[in-house]
Design a protein around this motif. Structure first.
Motif, mmCIF file in Angstrom:
data_model
loop_
_atom_site.group_PDB
_atom_site.id
_atom_site.type_symbol
_atom_site.label_atom_id
_atom_site.label_comp_id
_atom_site.label_asym_id
_atom_site.label_seq_id
_atom_site.Cartn_x
_atom_site.Cartn_y
_atom_site.Cartn_z
ATOM 1 N N LEU A 159 2.445 15.736 27.700
ATOM 2 C CA LEU A 159 2.646 17.114 28.132
ATOM 3 C C LEU A 159 3.760 17.169 29.181
ATOM 4 O O LEU A 159 4.622 18.057 29.157
ATOM 5 C CB LEU A 159 1.343 17.675 28.719
ATOM 6 N N GLN A 160 3.728 16.181 30.071
ATOM 7 C CA GLN A 160 4.774 16.123 31.094
ATOM 8 C C GLN A 160 6.139 15.893 30.471
ATOM 9 O O GLN A 160 7.132 16.489 30.868
ATOM 10 C CB GLN A 160 4.483 14.993 32.087
ATOM 11 N N ARG A 161 6.154 14.983 29.468
ATOM 12 C CA ARG A 161 7.430 14.706 28.801
ATOM 13 C C ARG A 161 8.040 15.987 28.270
ATOM 14 O O ARG A 161 9.209 16.294 28.509
ATOM 15 C CB ARG A 161 7.219 13.775 27.611
ATOM 16 N N LEU A 162 7.226 16.746 27.554
ATOM 17 C CA LEU A 162 7.706 18.001 26.972
ATOM 18 C C LEU A 162 8.179 18.953 28.068
ATOM 19 O O LEU A 162 9.260 19.538 27.997
ATOM 20 C CB LEU A 162 6.582 18.668 26.166
ATOM 21 N N THR A 163 7.326 19.096 29.091
ATOM 22 C CA THR A 163 7.641 20.038 30.162
ATOM 23 C C THR A 163 8.934 19.645 30.866
ATOM 24 O O THR A 163 9.830 20.468 31.045
ATOM 25 C CB THR A 163 6.504 20.058 31.192
ATOM 26 N N TYR A 164 9.020 18.370 31.280
ATOM 27 C CA TYR A 164 10.191 17.955 32.051
ATOM 28 C C TYR A 164 11.454 17.968 31.210
ATOM 29 O O TYR A 164 12.539 18.289 31.700
ATOM 30 C CB TYR A 164 9.960 16.573 32.670
ATOM 31 N N LEU A 165 11.322 17.618 29.925
ATOM 32 C CA LEU A 165 12.501 17.670 29.071
ATOM 33 C C LEU A 165 12.986 19.108 28.953
ATOM 34 O O LEU A 165 14.175 19.404 29.120
ATOM 35 C CB LEU A 165 12.199 17.098 27.680
#
Ligand code: HEM
Lengths: 537, 213
Positions: free
Chosen positions: B115-121
Motif C-alpha cells: 500500500l505504501q509502495r502505491l501511495t509513495y509512487l
C-alpha cells in the motif's frame, strides 16, 4: 569538531541561499534613473528681458493689444495656439468635430458649454468666446498672459467670456476682481508655472477641486507627502517638467488620444515626451527580484503609488441636479466645510482621501455627446476609459468616478444641454429655475431637437488619477488588491491569486481535508477502544 | 508475544531529505493557503516571497532525492505490486482493531508495504511532481512569452496547483496519523529520526526482497 563544521556549513548554505538573493541592497533602478534625468537643475536661461522691450511699455487699452505686442516678435505663436486643444476645445480624433467641450460632449457637472459660453470660457485661453459666432482664427484673440504672466495678479472674470474686468468688479458679492496692470503683467512673462496651469486646471467645474480629484489648489504648493514630484520640499517640479511642450502642444491625453503613443524611456528616445512615468523611471523601476517589476506590464504605476486622491482638499464626488430649484432650503456645511446644496445646482457630496476606482485603460477616454442615444435603465457613462485585460497597451489604472443625476430627454433618450447661464428671459435655469425652458433653449441653441419631456438619469464621469503620487512607503500594499474583497474586485478577464478561486474546488478541497481528519479520528478512536477491550479480556 | 529486533531502515540522507521535505511541505502549505486568501499570517507579500523561495528550495532538494533514489537502487522499493495489497488494506480496515499482526514485515530491503509502495509512487511520481511543475510554471508566469508558453492558462494552472495542494494536505493528515500505527505509537517516527526501527521478528517473504544486481 570537523563533522560539526561540515554540518554547519551544509545547513547554512541550504537555509541561507534565499537570503543571499534578498540581501542585495541596491537603490531601485527606476529611482536612480529618474534622479539622474533631473539631476542638472535646469537653469532657465533666457536671452530676452521682457521688462526692457519698449513695446511692452506702451499704454495698453485692452488685452488684445498685449497679444498684438507679443505677436510682433513671436509671429508664429497664435498660429500654433490655434491648432491646439487649449484653443479648439475639440477632440482632434473625432472627424465630425462633435466630441469635446467645444462640441456637443456632456458631463455631469455643468453639462455642456454651448449656450453657456460667457461663464465657461473664462477658462478659455482667448478673449470673447461669448457665443457660437466666436472667430477662432483671429490672432489677437489669443490670451498669452493667462499662461505666461508671472505676477499672479492677472485674473479673467468668471462670466466675461475670457476677459479681465475694466473696472473693479465684485463676483457673487464675495471676490473682487481688479483690472490688470497690463504693463507689469506683460513685462513679467516667462515659462508657465504651476499657478498659470492651476488657474484653470485646479478649478475645473467652477470651483476648487470640483472636477479632477488629483488637481486642486493644494497642488500649487504641495509638500512631498502630497506629491513626490511637485513637493516644494522635494523635486519641486513645475507642471511642464512632465507636460513637455512642442509648438505650444502640451503633452497629455486629449480625449481618445493617449498622452503618448508608446512607453519609451528617455534612454530609448531622448526626445520622447516626459509624460509617462516610464519616460524617466523605465519599465522595471523596482529593485531586482521585486515582484512589482512583474506587474508593470499590466498595472499602471499610479495604481499602487497613488493610494488615495484628494488627500488635502476635498473633491466633489456627486452632483444631483434633480433636487435643484428649492430656494427656501437651508444649506448645510459638510464635514469639510463645503455646502451640501445649492438651489441653482442641486445636492453635492464631497469626498477626501478617496480610494480610486480601477479600470483597464489604454490611455483613451471616450465620452457621450448630446446626440448619442442612451439607456436610462442603467447609470449612463458620460465618459469611460478604453481597454481590457487582453489589450497589450492597457493597464489597470486608478480613476475618480464622479456620479450624478443629470437631465435627459425622456422620449428621445439622449442627454440634453440645458441653458444654465444667462439673463432673465433667456430661459437660463439659473435665472428662471424652469428646466423645460432651460433645456429647450439649450437644445435649440445647439441645433438639437427636444421632445419637451425631461427627467433625471443616474450618470458617471471618470477622471484618470495620475497626480498626487505619494512617498513609496505609502504605496498600496499587495493584499489590498490580492484579496477577496480588495480594490480590484470589479475587474474581469484575468486570474489573480488571493482574489480568485473556483468555489467548487475550495468546497471539495476542504471536504476532502475534513473527511481525512474525520477518518483518522474515527480510526484512532476505534483502535483505542478495541485495544481497551482486548486488555479487559 | 513475538520477540522484537531492531533493524536499520533509513540511511542518513534518507532521514535528512524526509524531514527537510516535510518541513518544506508544511511551510508551503502554510504560505500557499495564505496566498490563496484562506487566512492571514505572514501577510500576502511575505507569504508570496516565502512560498517562492520554499518552492524553489524544494525543487532543488527533490532533484537530489530523485538522484539518490535512482543511483542507490532504492527505486526498486517503489515498484508497485498487488501482492498482499488487499491483505494490507484488510489489516488497516479490520485486523488492526483486533490486534492482529501486520501482514507484511519490514526489512532493510523491503521497507514499504504494498500500500505504501502505491501511495509513495503515486505521491512522488504524480502528485508532488505535478505540484512542482505547476508551481514552477506559476512562478515563471511573467516569462511565459520568452519560453513560448503563452498557450498556458493561469486560471487552469492555479486550479491544478490548488487541487494538488488540497490532496497533499489530505495526504499529510493521513500520513501523520499512520505513523502511530507502528509497533508502538511513536516507533515509526523514532525510526525516521534514528534510522533504526523496532519490529517484531518474522519472516520476510522472498518476493518482498529487492535483490541488488
Ligand atoms: C507542497 C507544495 C506546495 C503547496 C501545498 C502549494 C500551495 C499553493 C497554494 C494553495 C497556492 C495558492 C493558489 C491560488 O490561490 O492561486 C499557491 C500559489 C503559488 N505557488 Fe505553490 N504550492 C506548493 C509548491 C510550490 C512550488 C514547488 C512552487 C514553485 C516555485 C510554487 C509556486 C507557487 C506560486 C508562484 C504561486 C502563486 C503565488 C503568487 O505569485 O501569488 N508552489 N501554492
Amino acid at each position: 569538531m570537523h563533522k560539526l563544521v561540515r554540518r554547519g556549513a551544509f545547513w547554512s548554505v541550504l537555509l541561507l541561499w534565499p537570503m543571499v538573493a534578498l540581501a542585495a541592497t541596491e537603490e531601485a533602478p527606476g529611482r536612480q534613473l529618474a534622479r539622474q534625468t533631473v539631476k542638472n537643475d535646469a537653469v532657465k536661461w533666457i536671452t530676452a528681458d521682457h521688462s526692457q522691450h519698449p513695446i511692452l511699455k506702451q499704454r495698453f487699452e485692452k488685452p488684445e493689444d498685449v497679444t498684438k505686442a507679443c505677436l510682433s516678435c513671436h509671429n508664429q505663436a497664435s498660429l500654433q495656439i490655434h491648432k491646439t486643444i487649449h484653443w479648439t476645445w475639440k477632440d482632434p480624433s473625432d472627424p465630425k468635430g462633435e466630441t469635446g467641450k467645444g462640441g456637443l460632449s456632456v458631463n455631469n457637472f455643468c453639462i455642456s458649454v454651448g449656450s453657456n459660453e460667457p461663464r465657461c470660457t473664462s477658462c478659455h485661453i482667448g478673449y470673447g468666446w461669448k457665443d457660437k459666432n466666436f472667430d477662432f482664427t483671429r490672432a489677437e484673440s489669443v490670451d498669452c498672459l493667462v499662461c505666461h504672466e508671472q505676477t499672479g495678479t492677472y485674473k479673467k472674470f468668471p462670466t466675461k467670456a475670457g476677459y479681465p474686468v475694466t473696472n473693479a468688479t465684485m463676483f457673487e458679492g464675495k471676490t473682487e476682481f481688479l483690472p490688470p496692470d497690463y504693463n507689469a503683467v506683460a513685462q513679467s512673462v516667462g515659462r508657465p508655472g504651476r499657478n498659470n496651469c492651476g488657474t484653470c486646471h485646479f478649478y475645473g467645474g467652477g470651483g476648487d477641486g470640483v472636477k479632477h480629484g488629483d488637481l486642486d489648489s493644494s497642488m500649487a504648493m504641495p509638500n512631498k507627502q502630497l506629491d513626490v514630484h511637485m513637493g516644494t520640499d522635494g523635486q519641486n517640479f513645475d507642471c511642464s517638467r512632465c507636460h513637455t511642450t512642442d509648438a505650444h502642444n502640451i503633452a497629455g491625453r486629449i480625449y481618445a488620444t493617449p498622452a503618448s503613443a508608446d512607453r519609451k524611456s528617455l534612454l530609448e528616445n531622448d526626445l520622447t515626451p516626459k509624460i509617462m512615468c516610464e519616460s524617466c523611471h523605465g519599465a522595471n523601476p523596482h529593485k531586482t527580484n521585486q515582484k512589482a517589476n512583474d506587474h508593470t506590464d499590466k498595472v499602471a504605476c499610479q495604481s499602487c503609488h497613488i493610494p488615495t486622491f484628494a488627500r488635502v482638499n476635498p473633491t466633489k464626488m456627486r452632483w444631483d441636479w434633480s433636487t435643484a430649484g428649492d430656494k427656501g432650503r437651508e444649506v448645510k456645511k459638510d464635514e469639510f466645510g463645503k455646502p451640501d446644496y445649492d438651489a441653482k445646482k442641486g445636492d453635492f457630496v464631497w469626498g477626501k482621501n478617496e480610494v480610486p476606482h480601477y479600470e483597464w485603460f489604454n490611455g483613451a477616454i471616450k465620452g457621450t455627446t448630446a446626440k448619442d442615444v442612451i439607456d436610462p435603465s442603467a447609470p449612463v457613462r458620460m465618459s469611460w476609459p478604453i481597454g481590457d485585460a487582453k489589450d497589450p497597451n492597457a493597464r489597470i489604472f486608478p480613476f475618480k468616478v464622479h456620479t450624478g443625476k443629470t437631465p435627459y430627454d425622456k422620449v428621445r433618450k439622449t442627454m440634453v444641454i440645458p441653458k444654465l447661464f444667462g439673463p432673465k428671459g433667456s430661459g437660463a435655469y439659473w435665472a428662471e429655475f424652469d428646466w423645460n425652458k432651460a433645456i429647450a433653449a439649450g437644445q435649440e441653441y445647439n441645433g438639437l431637437p427636444y421632445s419637451g419631456e425631461y427627467d433625471f438619469v443616474e450618470t458617471q464621469y471618470v477622471f484618470p488619477i495620475t497626480h498626487m503620487v505619494a512617498p513609496k512607503d505609502q504605496a498600496v500594499r499587495c493584499v489590498e488588491c490580492h484579496a477577496k474583497a480588495g480594490r480590484l474586485s470589479n475587474l474581469e478577464g484575468f486570474y489573480m491569486p488571493g482574489r480568485d478561486s473556483v468555489g467548487l474546488l475550495d468546497m471539495g478541497g476542504w471536504a476532502l481535508v475534513g473527511a481525512s481528519l474525520l477518518g483518522v479520528a474515527l480510526h484512532g478512536l476505534g483502535r483505542f477502544l478495541s485495544s481497551v477491550g482486548r486488555r479487559r479480556e | 508475544m513475538k520477540a522484537k529486533k531492531k533493524i536499520y531502515l533509513y540511511t542518513r540522507f534518507e532521514r535528512f531529505w524526509h524531514w527537510v521535505q516535510s518541513l518544506l511541505i508544511f511551510l508551503l502549505l502554510l504560505t500557499g493557503f495564505e496566498v490563496h486568501g484562506t487566512f492571514t499570517l505572514f501577510g500576502f507579500q511575505k507569504a508570496v516571497e516565502y512560498h517562492n523561495y520554499l518552492g524553489l528550495t524544494w525543487i532543488i532538494l527533490f532533484i537530489f532525492i530523485v538522484f539518490w533514489v535512482l543511483t542507490t537502487g532504492e527505486w526498486r522499493q517503489y515498484i508497485p505490486t498487488t501482492k498482499k495489497l488487499f491483505e494490507v488494506i484488510g489489516y488497516y480496515s479490520s485486523g488492526i482493531f483486533k490486534g492482529l499482526p501486520h501482514p507484511v514485515q519490514k526489512s532493510k530491503e523491503a521497507k514499504h508495504n504494498p500500500l505504501q509502495r502505491l501511495t509513495y509512487l503515486g505521491l512522488t511520481a504524480v502528485l508532488l511532481t505535478l505540484q512542482m511543475g505547476t508551481g514552477l510554471l506559476y512562478w515563471l508566469y511573467n516569462d511565459w512569452a520568452i519560453w513560448n508558453l503563452t498557450f498556458l492558462d493561469l486560471r487552469l494552472l492555479a486550479i491544478i496547483h490548488l487541487a494538488c495542494a488540497f490532496a497533499i494536505l489530505a495526504f499529510v493528515i493521513i500520513h501523520v496519523y499512520m505513523t502511530t500505527t507502528g509497533h508502538t505509537l511513536t516507533s515509526h517516527i523514532a525510526a525516521m529520526f534514528s534510522g533504526w526501527e523496532e519490529v517484531e521478528e518474522g519472516e520476510v517473504a522472498d518476493w518482498e526482497v529487492q535483490k541488488k544486481n
